[in-house]
Structure formats: structure tokens, C-alpha cells
Design a protein around this motif. Structure first.
Motif, PDB file in Angstrom:
ATOM      1  N   GLY A   1       5.843  69.975  46.969  1.00 30.23           N
ATOM      2  CA  GLY A   1       4.921  69.059  47.623  1.00 30.23           C
ATOM      3  C   GLY A   1       5.512  67.666  47.698  1.00 30.23           C
ATOM      4  N   ILE A   2       5.250  66.971  48.800  1.00 24.35           N
ATOM      5  CA  ILE A   2       5.695  65.589  48.927  1.00 24.35           C
ATOM      6  C   ILE A   2       4.528  64.728  49.375  1.00 24.35           C
ATOM      7  CG2 ILE A   2       6.549  65.980  51.290  1.00 24.35           C
ATOM      8  CD1 ILE A   2       8.623  63.748  50.762  1.00 24.35           C
ATOM      9  N   THR A   3       4.338  63.590  48.710  1.00 23.32           N
ATOM     10  CA  THR A   3       3.373  62.596  49.146  1.00 23.32           C
ATOM     11  C   THR A   3       4.140  61.325  49.482  1.00 23.32           C
ATOM     12  OG1 THR A   3       1.520  61.174  48.475  1.00 23.32           O
ATOM     13  CG2 THR A   3       2.828  62.155  46.698  1.00 23.32           C
ATOM     14  N   GLN A   4       4.017  60.930  50.737  1.00 24.06           N
ATOM     15  CA  GLN A   4       4.801  59.798  51.236  1.00 24.06           C
ATOM     16  C   GLN A   4       3.993  58.507  51.200  1.00 24.06           C
ATOM     17  OE1 GLN A   4       7.206  61.557  54.870  1.00 24.06           O
ATOM     18  NE2 GLN A   4       5.257  62.606  54.597  1.00 24.06           N
TER      19      GLN A   4
ATOM     20  N   VAL B   1      12.265  77.816  50.849  1.00 21.00           N
ATOM     21  CA  VAL B   1      11.468  76.656  50.473  1.00 21.00           C
ATOM     22  C   VAL B   1      10.218  76.578  51.345  1.00 21.00           C
ATOM     23  CG1 VAL B   1      11.385  74.141  50.363  1.00 21.00           C
ATOM     24  CG2 VAL B   1      13.463  75.351  49.673  1.00 21.00           C
ATOM     25  N   GLU B   2       9.092  76.427  50.687  1.00 20.90           N
ATOM     26  CA  GLU B   2       7.839  76.110  51.366  1.00 20.90           C
ATOM     27  C   GLU B   2       7.443  74.715  50.913  1.00 20.90           C
ATOM     28  OE1 GLU B   2       3.131  77.484  51.273  1.00 20.90           O
ATOM     29  OE2 GLU B   2       4.708  78.885  50.658  1.00 20.90           O
ATOM     30  N   VAL B   3       7.057  73.862  51.850  1.00 21.61           N
ATOM     31  CA  VAL B   3       6.684  72.507  51.463  1.00 21.61           C
ATOM     32  C   VAL B   3       5.300  72.154  51.969  1.00 21.61           C
ATOM     33  CG1 VAL B   3       9.038  71.617  51.265  1.00 21.61           C
ATOM     34  CG2 VAL B   3       7.869  71.511  53.468  1.00 21.61           C
ATOM     35  N   VAL B   4       4.641  71.313  51.193  1.00 22.98           N
ATOM     36  CA  VAL B   4       3.362  70.725  51.583  1.00 22.98           C
ATOM     37  C   VAL B   4       3.630  69.237  51.791  1.00 22.98           C
ATOM     38  CG1 VAL B   4       0.961  70.309  50.939  1.00 22.98           C
ATOM     39  CG2 VAL B   4       2.114  72.413  50.200  1.00 22.98           C
ATOM     40  N   VAL B   5       3.445  68.775  53.019  1.00 26.64           N
ATOM     41  CA  VAL B   5       3.808  67.407  53.383  1.00 26.64           C
ATOM     42  C   VAL B   5       2.555  66.560  53.527  1.00 26.64           C
ATOM     43  CG1 VAL B   5       4.974  65.965  55.085  1.00 26.64           C
ATOM     44  CG2 VAL B   5       5.895  68.220  54.541  1.00 26.64           C
ATOM     45  N   LEU B   6       2.446  65.521  52.717  1.00 27.93           N
ATOM     46  CA  LEU B   6       1.280  64.640  52.700  1.00 27.93           C
ATOM     47  C   LEU B   6       1.698  63.199  52.961  1.00 27.93           C
ATOM     48  CD1 LEU B   6      -0.342  66.026  49.422  1.00 27.93           C
ATOM     49  CD2 LEU B   6      -0.855  66.737  51.763  1.00 27.93           C
ATOM     50  N   ASP B   7       0.767  62.406  53.475  1.00 28.37           N
ATOM     51  CA  ASP B   7       1.016  60.989  53.738  1.00 28.37           C
ATOM     52  C   ASP B   7      -0.132  60.190  53.152  1.00 28.37           C
ATOM     53  OD1 ASP B   7       0.742  58.881  56.656  1.00 28.37           O
ATOM     54  OD2 ASP B   7       1.797  58.504  54.778  1.00 28.37           O
ATOM     55  N   ALA B   8       0.189  59.232  52.280  1.00 35.06           N
ATOM     56  CA  ALA B   8      -0.851  58.424  51.640  1.00 35.06           C
ATOM     57  C   ALA B   8      -1.377  57.322  52.548  1.00 35.06           C
ATOM     58  CB  ALA B   8      -0.309  57.816  50.343  1.00 35.06           C
ATOM     59  N   GLY B   9      -0.688  57.050  53.642  1.00 35.45           N
ATOM     60  CA  GLY B   9      -1.142  55.996  54.545  1.00 35.45           C
ATOM     61  C   GLY B   9      -1.193  54.627  53.900  1.00 35.45           C
ATOM     62  N   GLY B  10      -0.334  54.407  52.900  1.00 39.79           N
ATOM     63  CA  GLY B  10      -0.298  53.123  52.209  1.00 39.79           C
ATOM     64  C   GLY B  10      -1.422  52.915  51.208  1.00 39.79           C
ATOM     65  N   ASP B  11      -2.228  53.945  50.969  1.00 41.06           N
ATOM     66  CA  ASP B  11      -3.405  53.857  50.103  1.00 41.06           C
ATOM     67  C   ASP B  11      -3.083  54.466  48.734  1.00 41.06           C
ATOM     68  OD1 ASP B  11      -5.879  54.379  48.797  1.00 41.06           O
ATOM     69  OD2 ASP B  11      -6.927  54.439  50.721  1.00 41.06           O
ATOM     70  N   VAL B  12      -3.083  53.636  47.707  1.00 45.00           N
ATOM     71  CA  VAL B  12      -2.741  54.097  46.363  1.00 45.00           C
ATOM     72  C   VAL B  12      -3.714  55.172  45.889  1.00 45.00           C
ATOM     73  CG1 VAL B  12      -2.542  53.430  43.949  1.00 45.00           C
ATOM     74  CG2 VAL B  12      -1.634  51.929  45.716  1.00 45.00           C
ATOM     75  N   ALA B  13      -5.003  54.951  46.094  1.00 47.16           N
ATOM     76  CA  ALA B  13      -6.009  55.915  45.641  1.00 47.16           C
ATOM     77  C   ALA B  13      -5.812  57.263  46.325  1.00 47.16           C
ATOM     78  CB  ALA B  13      -7.409  55.381  45.920  1.00 47.16           C
ATOM     79  N   ARG B  14      -5.485  57.238  47.611  1.00 46.98           N
ATOM     80  CA  ARG B  14      -5.239  58.488  48.324  1.00 46.98           C
ATOM     81  C   ARG B  14      -4.013  59.190  47.762  1.00 46.98           C
ATOM     82  NH1 ARG B  14      -4.438  58.125  54.680  1.00 46.98           N
ATOM     83  NH2 ARG B  14      -6.586  57.399  54.496  1.00 46.98           N
ATOM     84  N   GLN B  15      -2.980  58.435  47.444  1.00 46.10           N
ATOM     85  CA  GLN B  15      -1.773  59.061  46.924  1.00 46.10           C
ATOM     86  C   GLN B  15      -2.020  59.690  45.552  1.00 46.10           C
ATOM     87  OE1 GLN B  15       2.008  56.717  46.200  1.00 46.10           O
ATOM     88  NE2 GLN B  15       2.726  58.276  47.645  1.00 46.10           N
ATOM     89  N   ILE B  16      -2.761  59.017  44.714  1.00 44.29           N
ATOM     90  CA  ILE B  16      -3.097  59.582  43.407  1.00 44.29           C
ATOM     91  C   ILE B  16      -3.873  60.887  43.584  1.00 44.29           C
ATOM     92  CG2 ILE B  16      -4.524  59.219  41.347  1.00 44.29           C
ATOM     93  CD1 ILE B  16      -3.737  56.226  41.552  1.00 44.29           C
ATOM     94  N   ALA B  17      -4.819  60.895  44.523  1.00 45.08           N
ATOM     95  CA  ALA B  17      -5.580  62.115  44.797  1.00 45.08           C
ATOM     96  C   ALA B  17      -4.675  63.224  45.324  1.00 45.08           C
ATOM     97  CB  ALA B  17      -6.697  61.823  45.795  1.00 45.08           C
TER      98      ALA B  17
END
Length: 320
Positions: A31-34, A60-76
Motif C-alpha cells: 500500500g502507498i499513501t501519497q 505485486v499488487e498495490v493499493v494506491v492512495l492520495d492524502a490530498g495534503g491532509d494529515v488526518a486523511r493520511q493517518i486514516a
């Protein structure tokens, strides 16, 4: 709030096809959170390159996420990836301090964490398997050397006055590039004066506004250091509009296509060459190396050389 998830490349079909031909190969879900994919072309290109690198690896299977610059979203997002029991997590931190508790949770769940591009703060190092990315302090130092060398060529190294446009406050890359620049400049050009630093938040339009304010406040500006070329070109645009660009040396970091083009036009002096494709591929490979038990350095840097008007022909135009 449910994070947007992208599971790549018709995942089941891809992985199944790969395993049919190589049953002994280890399959991993990563998983990646950007940080904020839409904020600039570097991050957009990074995501595309990461997806392509994952698609090229049939195991490899990946889950690609983007926090959109939001710390709370990235933590979630990190917590969601932990719940999914992924094999490894790659994080491009929105804030190097604030994400530490989430990274700790992943470590406690025995999920290795690879930090990409911009490191987390030092108190979180114990919870990270490896950092993959550029040495941002070295980048800042090299930018200071580029600027000092140019001032010396112009004969103003003992009187030059400069301003700095830094990146997003609290963001490790911004902090380290500013630190590297501010520490190195007095060593190479001790008489150059850094008059003021203001954040441009990696945004060209905001950086243009910051530079407009600098131009009103200071009658004499000999140089501008920007934490990346996106901001540097924003500053250049402000100086052009004010008719003062020819008198200012512009130096950045992370050579964007717009910076490369401005260098070719003779208005922008130098930068640091950094590829988002290399960055993304290195992050994925570092995660795989960690999962495969290979010996990976904690700080897994890739090189980022100096680029100026004098040597830009040795480099391809950036793709972002």
C-alpha cells in the motif's frame, strides 16, 4: 471519510497470470499513501511511474492512495492499510511529525514502512524500515553552491542580497532543503545576505504572490532560492512582470520542465536534477527488497546532480 483506493492493473488477473508461470514467486500486496498528487506535476508523474512499475511486476499488487495534503486523511489511510493487512506500506508524508503515531502503529503490526521522497521526523526513525528518496539537505547545499558560483562570476559575491521561497511548512523536504541551503551558503559565500524567507507551499501562484511582496519590500534583490522549480518559476514570473528578472539570479531544486525551459530562455540560472520516475521506482524496489530480506540501508538515497545554464545540454528535459 473513506479514502479512494486504486487496486492496479486488473489485479486478480495480473497476479494470477503471473503466478501460473512462476508458482514459487512470492506475491506481495503493498500500500502507498501519497502526499498530494494534484499539487504539482512532480507528484502526478511520480504516481504514474509507481503504477507503471507495479504493473510491470506480475507478483505485486498495490493499493494506491492520495492524502490530498491532509494529515488526518493520511493517518486514516495508514490505519486502513493496516486493517487490510498489506505486506508493506509506503508513505510520502504530508507532515513529518504528525504521521509518526500512524507509522508506529504499522510497525507494531509487523508491517514494514518505507518512507518515500520526504522523510519523517527523527523520533519516528525506529518505526521505519528504510527511507527511499533524495538527500534534501545535500540538494539545498548544492543550490547554495550554484548561487554562490554565479555571484562570483558576476563579481557580487561580497554584496549580494537574496530572498528564499521555501516549501510547505512542517514538510520535511521543505525543512531540509532550507537547512541545507542556509548552512552551506555562509560557508561558500559568507558575505551574501539572506534577507527573508517565506513559504510558497510548492505552489507556483502563491510563490508568485510571495515574490511580488518581496519586490515591493526590497529595492535590491540579487538572488532568489526556491525549494523547487515550480515555486522558482512563480517567482520569476513576478520579477518578469515587474521588469526586474534580468537583475536577479534564480536558483531552485527539483528541476521541473518549466524550470528547464526558463533556463533555456536564459532567465533561470540553475537547479537540482531529480526524476520522479527514479523516485517512484526506487520506493517500490526498496519495499520489495525489505520484504525479501535484503540488506537495505536506512537512508537509501539516489543522486541528484547540479544543473545550470552551462551544463543543461547534458540532461534531458524533465517529463514533469
Amino acid at each position: 471519510m473513506t479514502p479512494t483506493k486504486i487496486t492496479l492493473a486488473a489485479t486478480t488477473a495480473l497476479v494470477t497470470a503471473g503466478l501460473a508461470g512462476a508458482a514459487a514467486a512470492q506475491e506481495y500486496t503493498i500500500g502507498i499513501t501519497q502526499n498530494n498528487v494534484g499539487v504539482d506535476s512532480y507528484q502526478t508523474t511520480y504516481e504514474q511511474a509507481f503504477i507503471e512499475a507495479a504493473e510491470a511486476n506480475e507478483n505485486v499488487e498495490v493499493v494506491v492512495l492520495d492524502a490530498g495534503g491532509d494529515v488526518a486523511r493520511q493517518i486514516a489511510q495508514v490505519e486502513d492499510l493496516i486493517q487490510q493487512e498489506v505486506d508493506a506500506i509506503i508513505i510520502w508524508p504530508t507532515n513529518g511529525e504528525a504521521v509518526i503515531p500512524a507509522v508506529r502503529k504499522a510497525s507494531q503490526a509487523d508491517i514494514p514502512v518505507i518512507v518515500t521522497n520526504s522523510n519523517i521526523a527523527e523520533p519516528g526513525f525506529d518505526f521505519v524500515a528504510s527511507f527511499s528518496g533524495p538527500d534534501n539537505i545535500t540538494q539545498g547545499a548544492r543550490s547554495a553552491e550554484i548561487m554562490c558560483d554565479r555571484f562570483t562570476e558576476l563579481g557580487i559575491q561580497d554584496e549580494a542580497q537574496i530572498v528564499q521561497i521555501s516549501g510547505q511548512p512542517g514538510y520535511t523536504t521543505a525543512i531540509e532543503r532550507a537547512q541545507g541551503f542556509e548552512d552551506r551558503l555562509p560557508e561558500v559565500c559568507p558575505n551574501v545576505t539572506l534577507m527573508e524567507t517565506q513559504p510558497g507551499d510548492w505552489n507556483r501562484e502563491k510563490s508568485q504572490q510571495v515574490m511580488e511582496a518581496f519586490l515591493v519590500k526590497y529595492d535590491d534583490i540579487d538572488g532568489v532560492y526556491a525549494g523547487d522549480d515550480n515555486m522558482g518559476v512563480g517567482a520569476l514570473n513576478a520579477a518578469r512582470a515587474a521588469g526586474r528578472s534580468e537583475d536577479i539570479v534564480f536558483v531552485g531544486a527539483t528541476n521541473f520542465a518549466v524550470g528547464y525551459e526558463a533556463m533555456g530562455e536564459g532567465d533561470y540560472w540553475g537547479s537540482i536534477y531529480q526524476s520522479p520516475v527514479d523516485d517512484a521506482e526506487a520506493a517500490l524496489q526498496t519495499a520489495l527488497d525489505v520484504l525479501n530480506g535484503e540488506d537495505v540501508p536506512f537512508l537509501n538515497y539516489f543522486d541528484t546532480p547540479k544543473i545550470t545554464q552551462d551544463n543543461m545540454d547534458e540532461f534531458e528535459k524533465p517529463v514533469f
